[in-house]
Design a protein around this motif. Structure first.
Motif, PDB file in Angstrom:
ATOM      1  N   LYS A   1       0.835  -1.209   0.000  1.00  0.00           N
ATOM      2  CA  LYS A   1       0.000   0.000   0.000  1.00  0.00           C
ATOM      3  C   LYS A   1       0.869   1.257   0.000  1.00  0.00           C
ATOM      4  O   LYS A   1       0.502   2.266  -0.611  1.00  0.00           O
ATOM      5  CB  LYS A   1      -0.959  -0.021   1.180  1.00  0.00           C
ATOM      6  CG  LYS A   1      -2.052  -1.058   1.011  1.00  0.00           C
ATOM      7  CD  LYS A   1      -3.002  -1.074   2.176  1.00  0.00           C
ATOM      8  CE  LYS A   1      -4.047  -2.169   1.976  1.00  0.00           C
ATOM      9  NZ  LYS A   1      -4.922  -2.297   3.132  1.00  0.00           N
ATOM     10  N   LEU A   2       2.005   1.194   0.669  1.00  0.00           N
ATOM     11  CA  LEU A   2       2.931   2.331   0.625  1.00  0.00           C
ATOM     12  C   LEU A   2       3.419   2.546  -0.806  1.00  0.00           C
ATOM     13  O   LEU A   2       3.519   3.681  -1.276  1.00  0.00           O
ATOM     14  CB  LEU A   2       4.128   2.098   1.553  1.00  0.00           C
ATOM     15  CG  LEU A   2       3.857   2.259   3.041  1.00  0.00           C
ATOM     16  CD1 LEU A   2       5.038   1.736   3.852  1.00  0.00           C
ATOM     17  CD2 LEU A   2       3.573   3.713   3.392  1.00  0.00           C
ATOM     18  N   TRP A   3       3.716   1.441  -1.500  1.00  0.00           N
ATOM     19  CA  TRP A   3       4.169   1.549  -2.886  1.00  0.00           C
ATOM     20  C   TRP A   3       3.043   2.102  -3.771  1.00  0.00           C
ATOM     21  O   TRP A   3       3.281   2.965  -4.613  1.00  0.00           O
ATOM     22  CB  TRP A   3       4.657   0.185  -3.404  1.00  0.00           C
ATOM     23  CG  TRP A   3       5.181   0.274  -4.787  1.00  0.00           C
ATOM     24  CD1 TRP A   3       6.380   0.825  -5.182  1.00  0.00           C
ATOM     25  CD2 TRP A   3       4.522  -0.141  -5.983  1.00  0.00           C
ATOM     26  NE1 TRP A   3       6.485   0.754  -6.554  1.00  0.00           N
ATOM     27  CE2 TRP A   3       5.370   0.166  -7.076  1.00  0.00           C
ATOM     28  CE3 TRP A   3       3.297  -0.751  -6.244  1.00  0.00           C
ATOM     29  CZ2 TRP A   3       5.030  -0.113  -8.389  1.00  0.00           C
ATOM     30  CZ3 TRP A   3       2.961  -1.038  -7.561  1.00  0.00           C
ATOM     31  CH2 TRP A   3       3.820  -0.714  -8.606  1.00  0.00           C
ATOM     32  N   GLU A   4       1.825   1.617  -3.566  1.00  0.00           N
ATOM     33  CA  GLU A   4       0.681   2.127  -4.332  1.00  0.00           C
ATOM     34  C   GLU A   4       0.547   3.635  -4.169  1.00  0.00           C
ATOM     35  O   GLU A   4       0.406   4.376  -5.144  1.00  0.00           O
ATOM     36  CB  GLU A   4      -0.614   1.452  -3.880  1.00  0.00           C
ATOM     37  CG  GLU A   4      -1.855   2.049  -4.500  1.00  0.00           C
ATOM     38  CD  GLU A   4      -3.159   1.413  -4.039  1.00  0.00           C
ATOM     39  OE1 GLU A   4      -4.211   2.026  -4.266  1.00  0.00           O
ATOM     40  OE2 GLU A   4      -3.133   0.305  -3.461  1.00  0.00           O
TER      41      GLU A   4
ATOM     42  N   GLN B   1      -3.932  -3.722 -10.139  1.00  0.00           N
ATOM     43  CA  GLN B   1      -4.248  -3.557  -8.707  1.00  0.00           C
ATOM     44  C   GLN B   1      -2.995  -3.239  -7.892  1.00  0.00           C
ATOM     45  O   GLN B   1      -2.881  -3.583  -6.718  1.00  0.00           O
ATOM     46  CB  GLN B   1      -4.968  -4.789  -8.152  1.00  0.00           C
ATOM     47  CG  GLN B   1      -6.255  -5.136  -8.885  1.00  0.00           C
ATOM     48  CD  GLN B   1      -7.254  -3.988  -8.913  1.00  0.00           C
ATOM     49  OE1 GLN B   1      -7.573  -3.391  -7.887  1.00  0.00           O
ATOM     50  NE2 GLN B   1      -7.745  -3.672 -10.090  1.00  0.00           N
ATOM     51  N   PHE B   2      -2.049  -2.569  -8.536  1.00  0.00           N
ATOM     52  CA  PHE B   2      -0.782  -2.180  -7.915  1.00  0.00           C
ATOM     53  C   PHE B   2       0.001  -3.386  -7.403  1.00  0.00           C
ATOM     54  O   PHE B   2       0.627  -3.339  -6.354  1.00  0.00           O
ATOM     55  CB  PHE B   2      -0.982  -1.127  -6.826  1.00  0.00           C
ATOM     56  CG  PHE B   2      -1.416   0.198  -7.385  1.00  0.00           C
ATOM     57  CD1 PHE B   2      -0.529   1.001  -8.086  1.00  0.00           C
ATOM     58  CD2 PHE B   2      -2.720   0.628  -7.236  1.00  0.00           C
ATOM     59  CE1 PHE B   2      -0.937   2.213  -8.624  1.00  0.00           C
ATOM     60  CE2 PHE B   2      -3.136   1.847  -7.769  1.00  0.00           C
ATOM     61  CZ  PHE B   2      -2.231   2.636  -8.455  1.00  0.00           C
TER      62      PHE B   2
ATOM     63  N   ASP C   1      12.527  -4.923   3.708  1.00  0.00           N
ATOM     64  CA  ASP C   1      11.092  -4.652   3.718  1.00  0.00           C
ATOM     65  C   ASP C   1      10.883  -3.164   3.475  1.00  0.00           C
ATOM     66  O   ASP C   1      11.419  -2.324   4.207  1.00  0.00           O
ATOM     67  CB  ASP C   1      10.483  -5.072   5.059  1.00  0.00           C
ATOM     68  CG  ASP C   1       9.001  -4.786   5.118  1.00  0.00           C
ATOM     69  OD1 ASP C   1       8.235  -5.520   4.462  1.00  0.00           O
ATOM     70  OD2 ASP C   1       8.616  -3.807   5.803  1.00  0.00           O
ATOM     71  N   PHE C   2      10.118  -2.846   2.436  1.00  0.00           N
ATOM     72  CA  PHE C   2       9.880  -1.456   2.032  1.00  0.00           C
ATOM     73  C   PHE C   2       9.349  -0.626   3.198  1.00  0.00           C
ATOM     74  O   PHE C   2       9.846   0.467   3.479  1.00  0.00           O
ATOM     75  CB  PHE C   2       8.902  -1.469   0.854  1.00  0.00           C
ATOM     76  CG  PHE C   2       8.788  -0.190   0.079  1.00  0.00           C
ATOM     77  CD1 PHE C   2       9.866   0.331  -0.601  1.00  0.00           C
ATOM     78  CD2 PHE C   2       7.576   0.476  -0.010  1.00  0.00           C
ATOM     79  CE1 PHE C   2       9.760   1.499  -1.354  1.00  0.00           C
ATOM     80  CE2 PHE C   2       7.449   1.637  -0.757  1.00  0.00           C
ATOM     81  CZ  PHE C   2       8.542   2.151  -1.425  1.00  0.00           C
TER      82      PHE C   2
ATOM     83  N   ALA D   1       0.524  11.874   3.265  1.00  0.00           N
ATOM     84  CA  ALA D   1      -0.573  10.971   2.892  1.00  0.00           C
ATOM     85  C   ALA D   1      -0.528   9.672   3.680  1.00  0.00           C
ATOM     86  O   ALA D   1      -1.576   9.159   4.095  1.00  0.00           O
ATOM     87  CB  ALA D   1      -0.530  10.676   1.392  1.00  0.00           C
ATOM     88  N   VAL D   2       0.675   9.125   3.895  1.00  0.00           N
ATOM     89  CA  VAL D   2       0.804   7.818   4.553  1.00  0.00           C
ATOM     90  C   VAL D   2       1.026   7.943   6.053  1.00  0.00           C
ATOM     91  O   VAL D   2       1.295   6.944   6.725  1.00  0.00           O
ATOM     92  CB  VAL D   2       1.906   6.948   3.900  1.00  0.00           C
ATOM     93  CG1 VAL D   2       1.600   6.702   2.428  1.00  0.00           C
ATOM     94  CG2 VAL D   2       3.291   7.541   4.104  1.00  0.00           C
TER      95      VAL D   2
END
Length: 185
Positions: A34-37, A66-67, A115-116, A168-169
């Motif tokens: 979701k962070l990457w999206e 869907q990313f 891990d991202f 945003a995150v």
């Protein structure tokens, strides 16, 4: 009589923006995918309004599998050409190609055992940074994160884009003091 909700000023521009503000913006996101999206979406936003990206978010999801970074990393020049014809997204060849490259960079991190989410949240001390009431467009930290991402092969991740993404995150809490979501630091 209902009392109007006080939000950050930018969020009152439309019901779409209000919903985004109320439900998503500034909520700490710790899921790597979701962070990457959200990074992809913020990268596409560069030079445009966030409302434009929100209106096209479902189109982006459909266009970019869907990313799913594994699927996006396999996109070919034919996929780029197809996406350039897709009215459901922002049709920027450079941003589309950057998204494919960013999927590859994301997967390279995974292959290294990085891990991202852990990597990025580690750059902010693993906890949201409380804004001081002055909303910035970038910060020394967003510049550092931008440089670190670029070193790993990411594109369209300048300091301004990264600061907006950090807000945003939920890495930076920049809700205004009058906003109902404001949490005193």
């Amino acid at each position: 009589m209902n009392t109007p909700i006080c939000r950050c000023t930018w969020a009152d521009s439309s019901p779409l923006m209000a919903t985004y503000h109320d439900e998503e913006w500034g909520v700490p996101e710790r899921d790597s995918r979701k962070l990457w999206e959200k990074l992809v979406l913020d990268s596409f936003q560069a030079g445009l309004s966030w409302a434009t990206i929100l209106r096209k978010r479902e189109g982006f999801r459909a266009a970019f599998a869907q990313f799913d970074p594994v699927a996006v990393a396999r996109f070919t020049p034919a996929d780029v050409d197809r996406l350039m014809q897709d009215p459901g997204i922002v049709r920027s060849r450079a941003k589309i190609e950057a998204t494919i490259g960013n999927a590859q960079a994301y997967l390279a991190m995974q292959a290294e055992g990085v891990d991202f989410s852990t990597w990025l949240w580690g750059m902010v001390g693993s906890a949201p940074i409380k804004g001081n009431g002055v909303v910035l467009t970038q910060s020394p930290l967003s510049a550092d994160i931008s440089k670190a991402l670029k070193k790993r092969g990411f594109k369209f991740v300048g300091a301004v884009t990264i600061y907006a993404w950090m807000q945003a995150v939920g890495m930076v809490d920049d809700h205004s003091a009058r906003c109902f979501r404001y949490q005193p630091g």
